[in-house]
Enzyme design. Structure first.
Site, PDB file in Angstrom:
ATOM      1  N   LYS A 127       0.863  -1.190   0.000  1.00 42.41           N
ATOM      2  CA  LYS A 127       0.000   0.000   0.000  1.00 42.41           C
ATOM      3  C   LYS A 127       0.891   1.228   0.000  1.00 42.41           C
ATOM      4  O   LYS A 127       1.717   1.410   0.901  1.00 42.41           O
ATOM      5  CB  LYS A 127      -0.897  -0.013   1.236  1.00 42.41           C
ATOM      6  CG  LYS A 127      -1.755   1.237   1.368  1.00 42.41           C
ATOM      7  CD  LYS A 127      -2.760   1.095   2.487  1.00 42.41           C
ATOM      8  CE  LYS A 127      -3.521   2.382   2.712  1.00 42.41           C
ATOM      9  NZ  LYS A 127      -4.508   2.255   3.790  1.00 42.41           N
TER      10      LYS A 127
ATOM     11  N   LYS B 288      -2.191  -1.467  -3.837  1.00 41.53           N
ATOM     12  CA  LYS B 288      -3.050  -0.291  -3.776  1.00 41.53           C
ATOM     13  C   LYS B 288      -2.224   0.974  -3.856  1.00 41.53           C
ATOM     14  O   LYS B 288      -1.233   1.058  -3.152  1.00 41.53           O
ATOM     15  CB  LYS B 288      -3.836  -0.336  -2.462  1.00 41.53           C
ATOM     16  CG  LYS B 288      -4.680   0.879  -2.191  1.00 41.53           C
ATOM     17  CD  LYS B 288      -5.290   0.767  -0.840  1.00 41.53           C
ATOM     18  CE  LYS B 288      -6.005   2.063  -0.553  1.00 41.53           C
ATOM     19  NZ  LYS B 288      -6.294   2.236   0.823  1.00 41.53           N
TER      20      LYS B 288
HETATM   21  C1  PBG Z   1      -7.295   3.090   5.493  1.00 38.65           C
HETATM   22  C2  PBG Z   1      -7.736   3.061   4.086  1.00 38.65           C
HETATM   23  C3  PBG Z   1      -7.614   4.083   3.143  1.00 38.65           C
HETATM   24  C4  PBG Z   1      -8.168   3.604   1.958  1.00 38.65           C
HETATM   25  C5  PBG Z   1      -8.630   2.320   2.205  1.00 38.65           C
HETATM   26  N1  PBG Z   1      -8.328   2.001   3.523  1.00 38.65           N
HETATM   27  C6  PBG Z   1      -7.121   5.473   3.290  1.00 38.65           C
HETATM   28  C7  PBG Z   1      -5.723   5.792   3.553  1.00 38.65           C
HETATM   29  O1  PBG Z   1      -4.847   4.946   3.653  1.00 38.65           O
HETATM   30  O2  PBG Z   1      -5.489   6.984   3.695  1.00 38.65           O
HETATM   31  C8  PBG Z   1      -8.240   4.362   0.668  1.00 38.65           C
HETATM   32  C9  PBG Z   1      -9.199   3.837  -0.324  1.00 38.65           C
HETATM   33  C10 PBG Z   1      -9.492   4.754  -1.455  1.00 38.65           C
HETATM   34  O3  PBG Z   1      -8.859   5.804  -1.658  1.00 38.65           O
HETATM   35  O4  PBG Z   1     -10.394   4.421  -2.189  1.00 38.65           O
HETATM   36  N2  PBG Z   1      -8.326   2.736   6.364  1.00 38.65           N
END
Ligand code: PBG
Length: 329
Positions: free
Chosen positions: A202, A255
């Site tokens: 991520k 991601k």
């Molecule tokens: C954290 C989380 C995020 C997203 C999914 N889970 C936000 C982040 O890391 O700031 C982002 C998903 C998206 O942008 O669609 N709980």
């Protein structure tokens, strides 16, 4: 044998009759996971401005929302929660009567959806970071989240989700050892059959902007660069994924998706686990914004985006386009 005097003619396989026969990649509703936002601060549905077509729903409508998704042919959802209150630790993340726990109970009782939960603390902490703050972090920008004390909170959260009926948990906090701690917590609580889909690679991405509006999870100070990955790094992603595999992850997620298709491909080639890609909020919002100006065709660009993610090697796609796409298929 090719006759070198005759030109190669790949166009022969592009006529309408043969194109579908030689098509290499296919999208199916069964590949898709639709995000659902449940909000404990409202008793009405609230549209999410930066994600047209999406809304935060009250707990009482969580099952209805999932039924709508199921009607399009999408069978799996990932649930995000906006709690009634936040604190320094994010305690509402693992509360038995927390927003996700209540919503998951309703959804599992009233639908046959496959229910996945996002396991993180950023929506539950008043500072918006994904874990326990290092002492002094509010004043000192070089400090953010303490890794090891956060693991226990994440494991408790995952167990509380499984207890409420979650079929799968998806930890997204990017803490070292997070998958192992959650696996151990689930197993000790008797949830040995609940798989973990790890947000394994991520990135610290600017494409999460609209989500942070939707889930009210933007950091109150600083950013997430001390725990989420540097967008410059690909080899490091393989190391992150490897660790999650060793710790017991069942599904490996990359991601965001589109700006990181090289990573999706690398993970596909290096590992045999199912690979998921998260087509994030910013990827959704930018196509909507361009199509509102009549600069892009929304349906066509959404389809092409998801097809590309699949072609790169993803088996599963988390996407805000899930319902629209499934309806077309
Ligand atoms: C954290 C989380 C995020 C997203 C999914 N889970 C936000 C982040 O890391 O700031 C982002 C998903 C998206 O942008 O669609 N709980």
């Amino acid at each position: 044998m090719t006759d070198s005097h005759r030109p190669q003619r790949p166009r022969r396989l592009r006529t309408d009759g043969v194109r579908p026969l030689v098509s290499e990649t296919e999208l199916d509703a069964s590949d898709l996971i639709a995000p659902v936002f449940v909000d404990a601060t409202t008793d009405e549905r609230v549209p999410i401005e930066t994600m047209p077509g999406h809304e935060r729903v009250p707990v009482a409508e969580a099952a209805d929302r999932v039924r709508e998704i199921r009607e399009t042919g999408v069978e799996a959802v990932i649930v995000f929660g906006v709690p009634e209150s936040k604190d320094n630790e994010g305690a509402r993340a693992w509360a038995k009567d927390g927003v996700v726990q209540k919503a998951v109970r309703e959804i599992s009782r009233e639908t046959n959806a496959y229910v996945i939960t996002d396991v993180c603390l950023c929506e539950y902490t008043d500072h918006g970071h994904c874990g326990v703050l290092e002492p002094g972090a509010r004043e000192d920008p070089t400090l953010t989240v303490e890794n090891d004390p956060t693991l226990d909170a994440l494991a408790r959260t995952a167990v509380s989700h499984a207890e409420a009926g979650a079929n799968m948990v998806a930890p997204s906090a990017m803490m070292d050892g997070m998958v192992g701690a959650i696996r151990e917590g689930l197993d000790e609580a008797g949830h040995t059959e609940v798989p973990i889909m790890s947000y394994a690679a991520k990135y610290e991405s600017a494409f999460y902007g609209p989500f942070r509006d939707a889930a009210d999870g933007a950091p109150a100070f600083g950013d997430r660069r001390h725990y989420q990955m540097d967008p410059a790094n690909a080899r490091e992603a393989m190391r992150e994924v490897e660790l999650d595999v060793e710790e017991g992850a069942d599904v490996l997620m990359v991601k965001p998706a589109l700006p990181y298709l090289d990573i999706v491909r690398d993970v596909r080639e290096r590992f045999d686990h199912p690979v998921a890609a998260y087509n994030v909020s910013g990827e959704y919002a930018m196509l909507h914004a361009a199509s509102e100006q009549d600069w892009l065709d929304l349906e066509a660009t959404a389809y092409e985006s998801l097809l590309s993610i699949k072609r790169a090697g993803a088996d599963l796609i988390l996407t805000y386009f899930a319902e629209d796409l499934a309806e077309r298929l």
